[in-house]
Enzyme design. Structure first.
Site, PDB file in Angstrom:
ATOM      1  N   ARG A 177       0.855  -1.188   0.000  1.00 55.09           N
ATOM      2  CA  ARG A 177       0.000   0.000   0.000  1.00 55.09           C
ATOM      3  C   ARG A 177       0.879   1.223   0.000  1.00 55.09           C
ATOM      4  NH1 ARG A 177      -4.090  -0.933   4.802  1.00 55.09           N
ATOM      5  NH2 ARG A 177      -5.141  -2.751   3.961  1.00 55.09           N
ATOM      6  N   ARG A 250      -2.750 -27.799  10.393  1.00 59.82           N
ATOM      7  CA  ARG A 250      -1.695 -27.206  11.228  1.00 59.82           C
ATOM      8  C   ARG A 250      -2.375 -26.858  12.540  1.00 59.82           C
ATOM      9  NH1 ARG A 250       3.483 -27.613  10.841  1.00 59.82           N
ATOM     10  NH2 ARG A 250       3.828 -25.627  11.893  1.00 59.82           N
ATOM     11  N   ARG A 281       3.516 -14.954  17.325  1.00 59.26           N
ATOM     12  CA  ARG A 281       2.868 -13.680  17.669  1.00 59.26           C
ATOM     13  C   ARG A 281       2.669 -13.603  19.179  1.00 59.26           C
ATOM     14  NH1 ARG A 281      -2.667 -12.951  14.299  1.00 59.26           N
ATOM     15  NH2 ARG A 281      -3.490 -14.586  15.646  1.00 59.26           N
ATOM     16  N   GLU A 301       1.824 -17.342  20.688  1.00 59.89           N
ATOM     17  CA  GLU A 301       1.325 -18.376  19.773  1.00 59.89           C
ATOM     18  C   GLU A 301       2.482 -19.128  19.134  1.00 59.89           C
ATOM     19  OE1 GLU A 301      -2.636 -16.017  18.164  1.00 59.89           O
ATOM     20  OE2 GLU A 301      -1.355 -17.080  16.737  1.00 59.89           O
ATOM     21  N   TYR A 349     -10.717 -23.286   5.325  1.00 56.09           N
ATOM     22  CA  TYR A 349     -10.572 -22.132   6.202  1.00 56.09           C
ATOM     23  C   TYR A 349     -11.621 -21.097   5.822  1.00 56.09           C
ATOM     24  CZ  TYR A 349      -9.239 -18.070   8.694  1.00 56.09           C
ATOM     25  OH  TYR A 349      -9.299 -16.991   9.536  1.00 56.09           O
ATOM     26  N   ASP A 351     -13.318 -17.375   7.128  1.00 53.82           N
ATOM     27  CA  ASP A 351     -13.452 -16.297   8.097  1.00 53.82           C
ATOM     28  C   ASP A 351     -14.880 -16.319   8.637  1.00 53.82           C
ATOM     29  OD1 ASP A 351     -10.970 -15.090   8.427  1.00 53.82           O
ATOM     30  OD2 ASP A 351     -11.168 -13.873   6.618  1.00 53.82           O
TER      31      ASP A 351
HETATM   32  P1  FAD Z   1     -15.996 -24.289  15.154  1.00 51.15           P
HETATM   33  O1  FAD Z   1     -15.961 -22.967  15.808  1.00 51.15           O
HETATM   34  O2  FAD Z   1     -14.771 -25.104  15.183  1.00 51.15           O
HETATM   35  O3  FAD Z   1     -17.193 -25.128  15.788  1.00 51.15           O
HETATM   36  C1  FAD Z   1     -17.296 -26.525  15.647  1.00 51.15           C
HETATM   37  C2  FAD Z   1     -17.798 -27.068  16.969  1.00 51.15           C
HETATM   38  O4  FAD Z   1     -18.110 -28.451  16.791  1.00 51.15           O
HETATM   39  C3  FAD Z   1     -16.762 -26.995  18.085  1.00 51.15           C
HETATM   40  O5  FAD Z   1     -17.306 -26.317  19.199  1.00 51.15           O
HETATM   41  C4  FAD Z   1     -16.464 -28.462  18.416  1.00 51.15           C
HETATM   42  O6  FAD Z   1     -16.187 -28.675  19.780  1.00 51.15           O
HETATM   43  C5  FAD Z   1     -17.752 -29.130  17.976  1.00 51.15           C
HETATM   44  N1  FAD Z   1     -17.544 -30.548  17.659  1.00 51.15           N
HETATM   45  C6  FAD Z   1     -16.638 -31.084  16.808  1.00 51.15           C
HETATM   46  N2  FAD Z   1     -16.735 -32.425  16.802  1.00 51.15           N
HETATM   47  C7  FAD Z   1     -17.742 -32.752  17.667  1.00 51.15           C
HETATM   48  C8  FAD Z   1     -18.302 -33.968  18.096  1.00 51.15           C
HETATM   49  N3  FAD Z   1     -17.843 -35.145  17.652  1.00 51.15           N
HETATM   50  N4  FAD Z   1     -19.309 -33.950  18.999  1.00 51.15           N
HETATM   51  C9  FAD Z   1     -19.770 -32.758  19.490  1.00 51.15           C
HETATM   52  N5  FAD Z   1     -19.264 -31.570  19.115  1.00 51.15           N
HETATM   53  C10 FAD Z   1     -18.261 -31.553  18.204  1.00 51.15           C
HETATM   54  N6  FAD Z   1     -12.138 -15.559  11.335  1.00 51.15           N
HETATM   55  C11 FAD Z   1     -12.310 -14.230  11.184  1.00 51.15           C
HETATM   56  O7  FAD Z   1     -13.276 -13.787  10.582  1.00 51.15           O
HETATM   57  N7  FAD Z   1     -11.406 -13.345  11.755  1.00 51.15           N
HETATM   58  C12 FAD Z   1     -10.318 -13.765  12.451  1.00 51.15           C
HETATM   59  O8  FAD Z   1      -9.538 -12.929  12.931  1.00 51.15           O
HETATM   60  C13 FAD Z   1     -10.117 -15.176  12.590  1.00 51.15           C
HETATM   61  N8  FAD Z   1      -9.050 -15.633  13.280  1.00 51.15           N
HETATM   62  C14 FAD Z   1      -8.836 -16.985  13.367  1.00 51.15           C
HETATM   63  C15 FAD Z   1      -7.715 -17.448  14.061  1.00 51.15           C
HETATM   64  C16 FAD Z   1      -7.463 -18.808  14.141  1.00 51.15           C
HETATM   65  C17 FAD Z   1      -6.264 -19.305  14.877  1.00 51.15           C
HETATM   66  C18 FAD Z   1      -8.343 -19.719  13.502  1.00 51.15           C
HETATM   67  C19 FAD Z   1      -8.060 -21.185  13.507  1.00 51.15           C
HETATM   68  C20 FAD Z   1      -9.478 -19.271  12.859  1.00 51.15           C
HETATM   69  C21 FAD Z   1      -9.738 -17.904  12.788  1.00 51.15           C
HETATM   70  N9  FAD Z   1     -10.894 -17.408  12.157  1.00 51.15           N
HETATM   71  C22 FAD Z   1     -11.077 -16.055  12.022  1.00 51.15           C
HETATM   72  C23 FAD Z   1     -11.931 -18.335  11.629  1.00 51.15           C
HETATM   73  C24 FAD Z   1     -13.036 -18.674  12.655  1.00 51.15           C
HETATM   74  O9  FAD Z   1     -12.462 -19.269  13.794  1.00 51.15           O
HETATM   75  C25 FAD Z   1     -14.031 -19.630  12.007  1.00 51.15           C
HETATM   76  O10 FAD Z   1     -14.623 -19.002  10.913  1.00 51.15           O
HETATM   77  C26 FAD Z   1     -15.174 -20.118  12.921  1.00 51.15           C
HETATM   78  O11 FAD Z   1     -14.777 -20.372  14.230  1.00 51.15           O
HETATM   79  C27 FAD Z   1     -15.743 -21.386  12.334  1.00 51.15           C
HETATM   80  O12 FAD Z   1     -16.909 -21.762  13.001  1.00 51.15           O
HETATM   81  P2  FAD Z   1     -17.481 -23.239  12.865  1.00 51.15           P
HETATM   82  O13 FAD Z   1     -18.785 -23.256  13.542  1.00 51.15           O
HETATM   83  O14 FAD Z   1     -17.408 -23.686  11.447  1.00 51.15           O
HETATM   84  O15 FAD Z   1     -16.400 -24.166  13.607  1.00 51.15           O
END
Ligand code: FAD
Length: 368
Positions: A177, A250, A281, A301, A349, A351
């Protein structure tokens, strides 16, 4: 008739949006999660009044007004703007790469001076026609200074391998930028929910039956006929007993510490870009919410290899894993009355805004 229309596996963001919409449309739903809390990976733990992002720092940002309006039904967002810093050998640089970064690196003041300097740095690597690895790719895009100070060590720590052994495609382009603007995201809307992220999920699940500490695989053995349909937001390969092999991830390890100071690093996110510093970080959580508490909480981290049983964070979407996922997807498509959703169900992945978008789309189709 079965007791519920939907058994919702997971109490993360995808599941919460799905179930809110389904309940509002008159469906009967039960939510289960194997963790002891709701929220999935956006869960925040309250430590000394500070909302600690237990599964990694989360900043909400989106360009989608529909998604923004949707989440604002449940919470209000603050004015946090993500402006991370990079610490290389004790010197701090602004990210993303912008005029502040170039000024600190080379003392240049104008966009023209910065562009000339970048061209001069890149020209040393003009002989590389087809970059064979990430190092060569980065050098041809930005030259030596930015690569060595701000990219090399950080990327090697993230992937656990030397940059010369990483594929070139990981870095397709580098966003430069030529303005003095440290705002990391280009999106129109950005912020942190006032009261923390768990509040979004609490509000979405308000009045809905939720059982935590309940693993699907155990639960379904005892309750095979509990619901007409299942939404599964866990790992797709685990659902099928890893019968085709395990998809790779990862992982990240967090070392969280409460410090007896009110301000440790003056910014929420500081990247450590030297290879020699073992963590990638340090997050100082209070700065996401302009906290005024007497103490502070920081998380270091560490990027780490993943093995079955560890917390899966980032899918490794290389050719081999994507192929394997496609095979699991074929099995999933044959599974009657099970919908796979979310980051683990789709091995992708996402957001948070994209997760909301996908969940709204899925539930809309379901209820149509
Ligand atoms: P999850 O939040 O993983 O929910 C899945 C749930 O299912 C969990 O609670 C788990 O315990 C449950 N589960 C799994 N298996 C079972 C089972 N067998 N029985 C019962 N329960 C189960 N997004 C952004 O927009 N901005 C950010 O800054 C950002 N930072 C991030 C940083 C990191 C390190 C990571 C990894 C991701 C980041 N994200 C960010 C992405 C964000 O975390 C995800 O978009 C979001 O959490 C996904 O939601 P989900 O419901 O798909 O999955």
């Amino acid at each position: 008739m079965k007791e519920y229309d939907y058994l919702v596996v997971g109490a993360g963001l995808f599941a919460a949006v799905f179930v809110r919409q389904a309940i509002d449309a008159g469906k009967r739903c039960l939510v289960i999660d194997k963790r002891s809390h709701i929220g999935g990976n956006i869960y925040c733990e309250n430590i000394d009044g500070i909302h600690v992002h237990l599964y990694g720092a989360h900043i909400f940002h989106t360009d989608n007004k529909e998604v923004w309006d949707y989440v604002n039904r449940f919470v209000t967002f603050n004015r946090y703007t993500n402006s991370p810093l990079a610490n290389y050998e004790g010197i701090l640089y602004n990210l993303p790469f912008n005029m502040n970064t170039f000024n600190k690196l080379w003392g240049v003041n104008t966009p023209k001076e910065a562009k000339d300097k970048i061209e001069e740095q890149r020209s040393e690597y003009a002989h590389i026609q087809a970059p064979a690895n990430l190092e060569e790719q980065a050098l041809t895009l930005c030259g030596k200074d930015i690569y060595q100070k701000l990219i090399k060590g950080y990327t090697e720590k993230q992937w656990g391998r030397p940059a010369t052994e990483l594929p070139a495609f990981i870095i397709k382009r580098l966003p430069f930028r030529f303005v003095y603007d440290n705002n990391y995201f280009n999106d129109l809307y950005q912020g942190i929910p006032i009261g923390g992220y768990t509040k979004i999920i609490e509000k979405m699940l308000d009045g809905i039956e939720v059982k935590t500490d309940t693993d699907y695989f155990e639960f379904i053995k005892e309750n095979p006929d509990i619901a007409e349909k299942t939404l599964f937001t866990g790992m797709i390969d685990e659902y099928f007993g890893y019968k085709l092999g395990a998809l790779e991830y990862r992982s990240v390890r967090f070392e969280t510490e409460v410090l007896d100071t009110d301000n440790y690093q003056g910014n929420a996110v500081v990247n450590y870009t030297e290879r020699e510093v073992p963590y990638t970080r340090i997050i100082e959580h209070k700065h996401f919410e302009f906290g005024k508490q007497e103490k502070t909480v920081i998380s270091r981290e560490y990027s780490s290899e993943w093995k079955v049983g560890m917390e899966p964070y980032y899918p490794v979407n290389n050719e081999q894993n994507n192929k394997l996922f496609e095979e699991y997807k074929k099995l999933a498509d044959q599974e009657k009355n099970v919908i796979f959703g979310g980051r683990l169900g789709n091995y992708k992945y996402y957001d948070m805004d994209k997760v909301i978008e996908a969940a709204l789309e899925t539930v809309e189709k379901e209820l149509a």
